[in-house]
Design a protein around this motif. Structure first.
Motif, PDB file in Angstrom:
ATOM      1  N   ILE A  17      14.178 -10.133   3.752  1.00 36.08           N
ATOM      2  CA  ILE A  17      13.543  -8.918   3.220  1.00 36.08           C
ATOM      3  C   ILE A  17      13.292  -9.041   1.723  1.00 36.08           C
ATOM      4  CG2 ILE A  17      13.894  -6.467   2.777  1.00 36.08           C
ATOM      5  CD1 ILE A  17      15.375  -6.299   5.429  1.00 36.08           C
ATOM      6  N   VAL A  18      14.296  -9.517   0.982  1.00 38.77           N
ATOM      7  CA  VAL A  18      14.156  -9.645  -0.465  1.00 38.77           C
ATOM      8  C   VAL A  18      13.102 -10.683  -0.821  1.00 38.77           C
ATOM      9  CG1 VAL A  18      15.342 -10.324  -2.582  1.00 38.77           C
ATOM     10  CG2 VAL A  18      16.474  -8.816  -0.942  1.00 38.77           C
ATOM     11  N   ALA A  19      13.087 -11.806  -0.086  1.00 38.06           N
ATOM     12  CA  ALA A  19      12.078 -12.843  -0.345  1.00 38.06           C
ATOM     13  C   ALA A  19      10.672 -12.317  -0.069  1.00 38.06           C
ATOM     14  CB  ALA A  19      12.366 -14.070   0.511  1.00 38.06           C
ATOM     15  N   THR A  20      10.515 -11.523   0.998  1.00 37.98           N
ATOM     16  CA  THR A  20       9.199 -10.952   1.327  1.00 37.98           C
ATOM     17  C   THR A  20       8.744  -9.964   0.260  1.00 37.98           C
ATOM     18  OG1 THR A  20       9.659 -11.196   3.697  1.00 37.98           O
ATOM     19  CG2 THR A  20       7.897  -9.687   3.061  1.00 37.98           C
ATOM     20  N   ILE A  21       9.674  -9.103  -0.179  1.00 34.73           N
ATOM     21  CA  ILE A  21       9.338  -8.130  -1.219  1.00 34.73           C
ATOM     22  C   ILE A  21       8.924  -8.832  -2.501  1.00 34.73           C
ATOM     23  CG2 ILE A  21      10.330  -6.371  -2.738  1.00 34.73           C
ATOM     24  CD1 ILE A  21      12.023  -5.434  -0.379  1.00 34.73           C
ATOM     25  N   THR A  22       9.701  -9.838  -2.899  1.00 36.32           N
ATOM     26  CA  THR A  22       9.406 -10.558  -4.144  1.00 36.32           C
ATOM     27  C   THR A  22       8.066 -11.271  -4.064  1.00 36.32           C
ATOM     28  OG1 THR A  22      11.779 -10.868  -4.501  1.00 36.32           O
ATOM     29  CG2 THR A  22      10.268 -12.259  -5.771  1.00 36.32           C
ATOM     30  N   ALA A  23       7.815 -11.951  -2.933  1.00 32.83           N
ATOM     31  CA  ALA A  23       6.550 -12.682  -2.779  1.00 32.83           C
ATOM     32  C   ALA A  23       5.357 -11.723  -2.792  1.00 32.83           C
ATOM     33  CB  ALA A  23       6.575 -13.489  -1.485  1.00 32.83           C
ATOM     34  N   CYS A  24       5.474 -10.599  -2.076  1.00 31.57           N
ATOM     35  CA  CYS A  24       4.367  -9.634  -2.050  1.00 31.57           C
ATOM     36  C   CYS A  24       4.148  -8.986  -3.415  1.00 31.57           C
ATOM     37  CB  CYS A  24       4.628  -8.567  -0.993  1.00 31.57           C
ATOM     38  SG  CYS A  24       4.551  -9.153   0.705  1.00 31.57           S
ATOM     39  N   ALA A  25       5.242  -8.801  -4.170  1.00 31.76           N
ATOM     40  CA  ALA A  25       5.100  -8.195  -5.493  1.00 31.76           C
ATOM     41  C   ALA A  25       4.294  -9.076  -6.433  1.00 31.76           C
ATOM     42  CB  ALA A  25       6.482  -7.917  -6.084  1.00 31.76           C
ATOM     43  N   TRP A  26       4.482 -10.381  -6.334  1.00 27.59           N
ATOM     44  CA  TRP A  26       3.799 -11.289  -7.246  1.00 27.59           C
ATOM     45  C   TRP A  26       2.456 -11.793  -6.700  1.00 27.59           C
ATOM     46  CZ3 TRP A  26       5.266 -11.584 -12.127  1.00 27.59           C
ATOM     47  CH2 TRP A  26       6.576 -11.233 -12.465  1.00 27.59           C
ATOM     48  N   LEU A  27       2.384 -12.053  -5.402  1.00 25.65           N
ATOM     49  CA  LEU A  27       1.146 -12.589  -4.825  1.00 25.65           C
ATOM     50  C   LEU A  27       0.122 -11.497  -4.516  1.00 25.65           C
ATOM     51  CD1 LEU A  27       2.657 -15.266  -2.393  1.00 25.65           C
ATOM     52  CD2 LEU A  27       1.758 -15.586  -4.706  1.00 25.65           C
ATOM     53  N   ALA A  28       0.582 -10.263  -4.385  1.00 25.64           N
ATOM     54  CA  ALA A  28      -0.294  -9.088  -4.178  1.00 25.64           C
ATOM     55  C   ALA A  28      -1.286  -9.282  -3.038  1.00 25.64           C
ATOM     56  CB  ALA A  28      -1.041  -8.775  -5.467  1.00 25.64           C
ATOM     57  N   PRO A  29      -0.813  -9.547  -1.819  1.00 19.92           N
ATOM     58  CA  PRO A  29      -1.756  -9.761  -0.711  1.00 19.92           C
ATOM     59  C   PRO A  29      -2.498  -8.505  -0.265  1.00 19.92           C
ATOM     60  CG  PRO A  29       0.488  -9.680   0.105  1.00 19.92           C
ATOM     61  CD  PRO A  29       0.588  -9.627  -1.392  1.00 19.92           C
ATOM     62  N   MET A  30      -1.972  -7.327  -0.612  1.00 17.57           N
ATOM     63  CA  MET A  30      -2.608  -6.087  -0.157  1.00 17.57           C
ATOM     64  C   MET A  30      -3.509  -5.454  -1.199  1.00 17.57           C
ATOM     65  SD  MET A  30       0.533  -4.225   1.892  1.00 17.57           S
ATOM     66  CE  MET A  30       1.648  -4.383   0.484  1.00 17.57           C
ATOM     67  N   ASP A  31      -3.430  -5.900  -2.442  1.00 15.55           N
ATOM     68  CA  ASP A  31      -4.179  -5.226  -3.509  1.00 15.55           C
ATOM     69  C   ASP A  31      -5.687  -5.359  -3.333  1.00 15.55           C
ATOM     70  OD1 ASP A  31      -1.737  -4.600  -4.456  1.00 15.55           O
ATOM     71  OD2 ASP A  31      -1.884  -5.713  -6.339  1.00 15.55           O
ATOM     72  N   THR A  32      -6.161  -6.584  -3.087  1.00 14.06           N
ATOM     73  CA  THR A  32      -7.607  -6.801  -2.954  1.00 14.06           C
ATOM     74  C   THR A  32      -8.187  -6.082  -1.739  1.00 14.06           C
ATOM     75  OG1 THR A  32      -7.462  -8.936  -4.086  1.00 14.06           O
ATOM     76  CG2 THR A  32      -9.411  -8.543  -2.733  1.00 14.06           C
ATOM     77  N   PRO A  33      -7.576  -6.196  -0.545  1.00 10.24           N
ATOM     78  CA  PRO A  33      -8.113  -5.409   0.585  1.00 10.24           C
ATOM     79  C   PRO A  33      -8.089  -3.906   0.331  1.00 10.24           C
ATOM     80  CG  PRO A  33      -6.620  -7.113   1.372  1.00 10.24           C
ATOM     81  CD  PRO A  33      -6.497  -7.096  -0.116  1.00 10.24           C
ATOM     82  N   ALA A  34      -7.038  -3.431  -0.335  1.00  6.82           N
ATOM     83  CA  ALA A  34      -6.976  -1.995  -0.626  1.00  6.82           C
ATOM     84  C   ALA A  34      -8.095  -1.580  -1.578  1.00  6.82           C
ATOM     85  CB  ALA A  34      -5.615  -1.643  -1.219  1.00  6.82           C
ATOM     86  N   MET A  35      -8.368  -2.404  -2.575  1.00 16.20           N
ATOM     87  CA  MET A  35      -9.468  -2.114  -3.498  1.00 16.20           C
ATOM     88  C   MET A  35     -10.801  -2.052  -2.754  1.00 16.20           C
ATOM     89  SD  MET A  35      -8.800  -1.677  -6.774  1.00 16.20           S
ATOM     90  CE  MET A  35      -7.666  -2.065  -8.113  1.00 16.20           C
ATOM     91  N   GLU A  36     -10.999  -2.951  -1.803  1.00 15.93           N
ATOM     92  CA  GLU A  36     -12.239  -2.965  -1.033  1.00 15.93           C
ATOM     93  C   GLU A  36     -12.373  -1.698  -0.198  1.00 15.93           C
ATOM     94  OE1 GLU A  36     -12.008  -6.542   1.196  1.00 15.93           O
ATOM     95  OE2 GLU A  36     -12.470  -7.856  -0.504  1.00 15.93           O
TER      96      GLU A  36
END
Length: 278
Positions: free
Chosen positions: A12-31
């Motif tokens: 869980i912590v590794a997933t949170i940290t990776a998503c915080a830095w890699l931002a996989p949801m930011d670009t789709p959300a912007m679109e």
């Protein structure tokens, strides 16, 4: 059991940290936000165009002198309720556009690196307490939940809202938007033009012209009112759709996300906020 728990915490912590830095949801959300903003602006422009046409028809006055006595008719006043509804609808579309713009700004703020760094530190501290089988401090748990919401709430909310919009609201939006767009052109064609009666005409010609013009104006405004009332139903549907998309569904998703985050990072046996010790 402790091994499985520690492995789950580490994942869980590794997933949170990776998503915080890699931002996989930011670009789709912007679109998705850009698509919603475009829809709101299209509806706003259509509403303003329809409002302008109805305003012209509403202000139409027919000055008629059938027997030398002046009579002024204002049949366009029957369109006043429709005009007020469209005015409110255009204001709502403008507000919806502002909401989409605010969401973009919040995603940009959430992706700023100090917030990702603070979230990483809080998550690692929380995981360290779990590994040593010690309850995390209540302040640390609260900070972790706050940082999670600041970093991920808007992107997750946006993607969730868009998924629900496509499943339940997209078809109704397309039908209603096409309807008011076609109504705008129809109302423009139905708007009557009042011609003046020549003073050189005889009494019989004046009476014939007055009767013909009066019937023509009445028919025009009857058709105009029918077209506008038909558009009113679709305008109300669009109001419901945009209120759901920009207010109701996002607030429900934010409430659900906050509840899940709090439950997920509460240590078993930890006293919830506001509880009283026995």
């Amino acid at each position: 059991m402790h091994i499985v728990r520690n492995a789950l915490v580490a994942f869980i912590v590794a997933t949170i940290t990776a998503c915080a830095w890699l931002a996989p949801m930011d670009t789709p959300a912007m679109e998705k936000i850009d698509a919603g903003l475009k829809r709101a602006l299209i509806s706003f422009a259509t509403a303003r165009a329809l409002n302008a046409v109805i305003s012209v028809a509403q202000g139409t006055e027919a000055s008629i002198q059938p027997l030398g006595f002046g009579v002024t008719l204002t049949p366009g006043q029957m369109l006043r309720p429709i005009h007020e509804l469209i005015e409110q609808f255009s204001n709502l579309m403008l507000a919806a556009s502002v909401v989409f713009g605010v969401q973009k700004v919040l995603i940009s703020i959430g992706s700023y690196w100090p917030l990702s760094f603070a979230l990483t530190v809080a998550a690692l501290g929380w995981a360290a307490c779990c590994f040593y089988q010690r309850p995390p401090p209540a302040l640390l748990s609260r900070l972790l939940v706050i940082f999670l919401m600041l970093r991920f709430a808007i992107p997750v909310m946006t993607l969730g809202t868009d998924a629900l919009w496509h499943k339940y609201l997209a078809a109704d939006y397309a039908v209603s938007q096409d309807s008011i767009s076609s109504t705008s052109g129809q109302v423009d064609k139905l708007s009557p033009s009042i011609s003046e009666v020549s003073e050189s005409q005889g009494l019989l010609e004046k009476m014939k012209g007055w009767l013909s013009k009066n019937a023509d104006v009445k028919a025009h405004f009857a058709n105009l009112k029918a077209a506008a009332e038909q558009a009113a139903e679709h305008i109300v549907k669009l109001i419901v759709i945009f209120v759901l998309q920009t207010l109701v569904i996002p607030l429900l998703l934010l409430w659900a996300l906050y509840g899940v985050a709090r439950r997920a990072f509460e240590w078993p046996g930890q006293i919830p906020t506001g509880a009283v010790k026995a």
